[in-house]
Scaffold this active site. Structure first.
Site, short mmCIF file in Angstrom:
data_model
loop_
_atom_site.label_atom_id
_atom_site.label_comp_id
_atom_site.label_asym_id
_atom_site.label_seq_id
_atom_site.Cartn_x
_atom_site.Cartn_y
_atom_site.Cartn_z
N GLU A 228 -31.18 7.78 18.10
CA GLU A 228 -31.08 7.14 17.29
C GLU A 228 -30.85 4.70 17.95
O GLU A 228 -30.81 4.18 17.26
CB GLU A 228 -29.57 6.77 17.36
CG GLU A 228 -27.74 6.66 17.35
CD GLU A 228 -26.51 7.04 17.29
OE1 GLU A 228 -26.28 8.27 18.15
OE2 GLU A 228 -25.90 6.33 16.90
N LYS B 93 20.74 -5.60 17.98
CA LYS B 93 20.95 -5.97 16.90
C LYS B 93 20.65 -4.73 15.79
O LYS B 93 19.76 -4.41 15.70
CB LYS B 93 19.42 -7.66 16.45
CG LYS B 93 19.68 -8.25 17.34
CD LYS B 93 21.75 -8.50 17.74
CE LYS B 93 21.93 -9.54 16.54
NZ LYS B 93 24.20 -10.61 16.87
N GLU C 268 1.11 -1.32 0.10
CA GLU C 268 -0.03 0.30 0.18
C GLU C 268 0.49 1.13 0.05
O GLU C 268 0.84 2.30 -0.61
CB GLU C 268 -0.89 -0.23 1.24
CG GLU C 268 -2.32 -0.91 1.19
CD GLU C 268 -1.58 -2.20 1.81
OE1 GLU C 268 -0.52 -2.58 2.03
OE2 GLU C 268 -2.57 -3.07 2.13
N HIS D 25 -16.81 18.16 21.76
CA HIS D 25 -15.31 17.13 21.82
C HIS D 25 -14.62 18.20 22.83
O HIS D 25 -13.59 18.33 21.73
CB HIS D 25 -15.04 16.28 20.94
CG HIS D 25 -16.27 15.45 20.45
ND1 HIS D 25 -15.98 13.59 21.25
CD2 HIS D 25 -16.89 15.19 19.96
CE1 HIS D 25 -16.94 12.96 20.61
NE2 HIS D 25 -17.91 14.16 19.58
N GLU E 34 -11.61 17.31 24.26
CA GLU E 34 -11.16 16.94 24.30
C GLU E 34 -10.07 16.77 23.07
O GLU E 34 -8.41 17.09 23.26
CB GLU E 34 -10.88 14.85 24.07
CG GLU E 34 -11.53 14.47 23.37
CD GLU E 34 -13.33 14.46 23.11
OE1 GLU E 34 -13.40 15.45 23.85
OE2 GLU E 34 -13.40 14.07 22.63
N CYS F 118 -20.60 14.33 24.35
CA CYS F 118 -21.19 14.03 23.14
C CYS F 118 -21.93 12.79 23.67
O CYS F 118 -23.43 13.26 24.39
CB CYS F 118 -20.03 13.76 22.20
SG CYS F 118 -21.17 13.60 20.61
N1 GLN Z 1 -23.77 9.09 18.35
C1 GLN Z 1 -24.40 10.68 19.45
C2 GLN Z 1 -24.97 11.27 18.29
O1 GLN Z 1 -24.22 10.77 16.24
C3 GLN Z 1 -22.96 11.15 19.65
C4 GLN Z 1 -21.58 10.68 18.37
C5 GLN Z 1 -20.28 11.04 19.66
O2 GLN Z 1 -20.29 10.91 20.93
N2 GLN Z 1 -19.79 11.42 19.21
O3 GLN Z 1 -24.91 11.69 18.17
#
Ligand code: GLN
Length: 541
Positions: free
Chosen positions: A412, A194, A157, A514, A516, A388
């Site tokens: 969902e 090595k 690849e 998010h 993070e 999230c």
């Molecule tokens: N599954 C949820 C959504 O699509 C949260 C997605 C997530 O946590 N990144 O809204």
């Protein structure tokens, strides 16, 4: 700036040999950090040899976390390291996959742009690769572009990428250098490091026409000058270009180890830059010192469904490292599988935890365990932080157990729920193309003054990155407000609820975005910093 900006952009390639997982991403990020610390502007790019267009649809078990950039690109997790090290945002241009390369070549072919010529790997695919590499240089924003080639030399690849490097080396001359990362295995029986695998992997690179200029050799033991000379002799590099890459106790130590090895100086010399500048890493060293000498410890539970593979929550784990250091505290993460969490075992599982984070995610697996965790944290005043899906679960939990909407769920997980407290927006409902309906990348959020979120951020207007499809359903907002869950942050354009909190709880916050992804060594994220503070319980947030 140490070199004048009229000077050509310099390109540095990082390839890998012998085996995968040697840490090319960390080596690239560390070199970038050293060059940045000398006053140069640097960016890093990752070329991924797989055929997916992006890792957005990849199972985290395969490639770990999917990282998200400001401009909404779903990328390899190495871009997270680049941002955490450099404190400079990356973009779509910083991650290219074979899928994307082929997609654009095929689109050009369909538009007739190749004028009837046979479209081939060389030159068409390699030209596209070279364009993507040079694109970052052409922005004029960077003196150095470091390009990490994913995979290991010898993989089928990655051949077109290595070929593109060969061509660029020829075209760019002294504006280009190649670093090859290898492994020196230690054989306990003979007590030796090595060199043969390194020799072989350099030979393989030479077969493809690429002579590496610098070798970074990963090793668990120090490399003697004799071994350095031997590697240099067999691999046509100078002995000072054989760099020792010792195992480090934390990835954040690697820039300092490589500085000792003078990797940055060797690179600058190869690129004919004489004005080296001076390495200024005071802030970095201060952080490392705090990280390595914590005065206290706190155990926090991370509830998720991919906990066997910690790479799946990479940015969260790193954000806790940043937040821990600033609090003089070692954050011990206890990884808890949401799948097996029930009312029966929760007290036992949570007995040592000072706080709980419920992780992001997609799909039904482990949802009830996450909801159970949140109920326990809410009822027992344990600091809670939901990200999230973790925030969405907090909304569902509150609906079921406080608002008494027993059937409440996210559309969902249960398309037929009678109380869809988390739902798709009307205009998203008929779109099914993968990725098409996601809210991705940076969006503004307006925080209400006087809330926990406001105390954490200290400002009204923030921007955070998103990656989700479903949203808080505003039809229920009044019910939540009346029952004591505050919606404390909104998207100003679409009035979407982005932050929820419970003011009567010591620390209970859920965010649709998010945070993070934006935590860096230099800028630990305030949500993580304050969550750790709340878990320590010494200060009121
Ligand atoms: N599954 C949820 C959504 O699509 C949260 C997605 C997530 O946590 N990144 O809204």
């Amino acid at each position: 700036m140490s070199i004048n900006t009229t000077q050509n952009t310099k390109y540095i390639f990082v390839t890998g040999g012998v085996t995968s997982s040697l840490g090319k991403g960390i080596i690239a990020a560390s070199l970038a950090k050293l060059l940045q610390a000398r006053g140069f502007s640097v960016t890093i790019q990752k070329l991924d040899p797989y055929i997916n267009i992006d890792p957005g649809t990849l199972n985290p078990y395969e490639h770990g976390e999917c990282y998200v950039t400001e401009d909404g690109a779903e990328t390899d997790l190495d871009l997270g390291h680049y941002e955490r090290f450099l404190n400079v945002p990356t973009s779509q241009a910083n991650n290219v996959t074979t899928g994307r390369i082929y997609q654009s070549v095929i689109e050009k072919e369909r538009k007739g742009e190749f004028l009837g010529k046979t479209v081939q790997v060389i030159p068409h695919i390699t030209d596209e690769i070279k364009n993507r590499i040079k694109l970052l240089g052409k922005t004029g924003d960077y003196q150095f572009v470091i390009t990490e080639i994913g995979g290991t030399v010898g993989d089928i690849e990655s051949l077109p990428y290595i070929e593109a490097v060969r061509q660029l080396k020829w075209e760019l001359g002294e504006d280009c250098t190649v670093i090859h990362l290898t492994l020196l295995p230690y054989l306990a029986t003979s007590g030796e490091l090595k060199t043969k695998p390194t020799q072989h992997s350099v030979k393989l690179l030479l077969e493809y026409g690429v002579q590496p200029d610098i070798l970074v050799c990963r090793s668990e033991r120090e490399i003697s000058s004799e071994i350095r000379r031997k590697i240099a002799l067999f691999c046509n590099v100078s002995p000072d270009a054989v760099i020792e890459g010792l195992d480090a106790s934390t990835i954040y130590e690697v820039p300092l180890l490589l500085e000792k090895e003078k990797l940055d100086e060797v690179v600058l010399k190869k690129l004919n830059i004489s004005n080296l500048g001076e390495v200024k890493l005071d802030k970095w060293k201060h952080f490392l010192n705090k990280l390595e000498n914590p005065s206290k410890e706190v155990t926090i539970g991370l509830v998720g469904k991919y906990v066997e593979l910690k790479e799946s929550y990479k940015s969260i784990a790193e954000a806790f490292i940043h937040a821990g250091a600033i609090n003089d505290c070692k954050v011990k993460l206890e990884w808890i599988h949401s799948d097996g969490l029930t009312e029966e075992n929760i007290t036992e599982t949570f007995k040592n935890l000072k706080g709980v984070l419920v992780a992001p995610g997609f799909g039904n697996r482990g949802i009830e365990g996450k909801i159970t965790a949140i109920k326990y944290a809410r009822e027992n005043n344990i600091p809670f932080f939901g990200i999230c899906l973790g925030m969405q679960c907090a909304v569902i939990e509150f609906a079921r157990h406080v608002l008494n909407l027993k059937d409440a769920h996210s559309r969902e997980m249960d398309p037929n729920t009678s109380a869809p407290v988390i739902d798709l927006l009307e205009d998203q409902k008929n779109i099914s193309h993968m990725g098409g309906t996601m809210r991705l990348g940076s969006y503004p959020c307006k925080i209400t003054e006087g809330t926990l979120a406001y105390r954490i951020y200290g400002q009204v207007n923030i921007n955070e990155r998103h990656r989700h499809r479903y949203e808080f359903n505003n039809d229920y907002s009044q019910l939540y407000k009346d029952a004591g869950m505050v919606l404390s942050g909104f998207n100003p354009d679409a009035n979407l609820a982005e932050i929820v909190e419970i003011p009567t709880h010591p620390f209970f916050i859920g965010v649709q975005f998010h945070p993070e992804y934006k935590s860096t060594v230099e800028n630990p994220h305030p949500l993580f910093v304050n969550f750790v503070k709340a878990c320590l319980g010494t200060e009121k947030v």
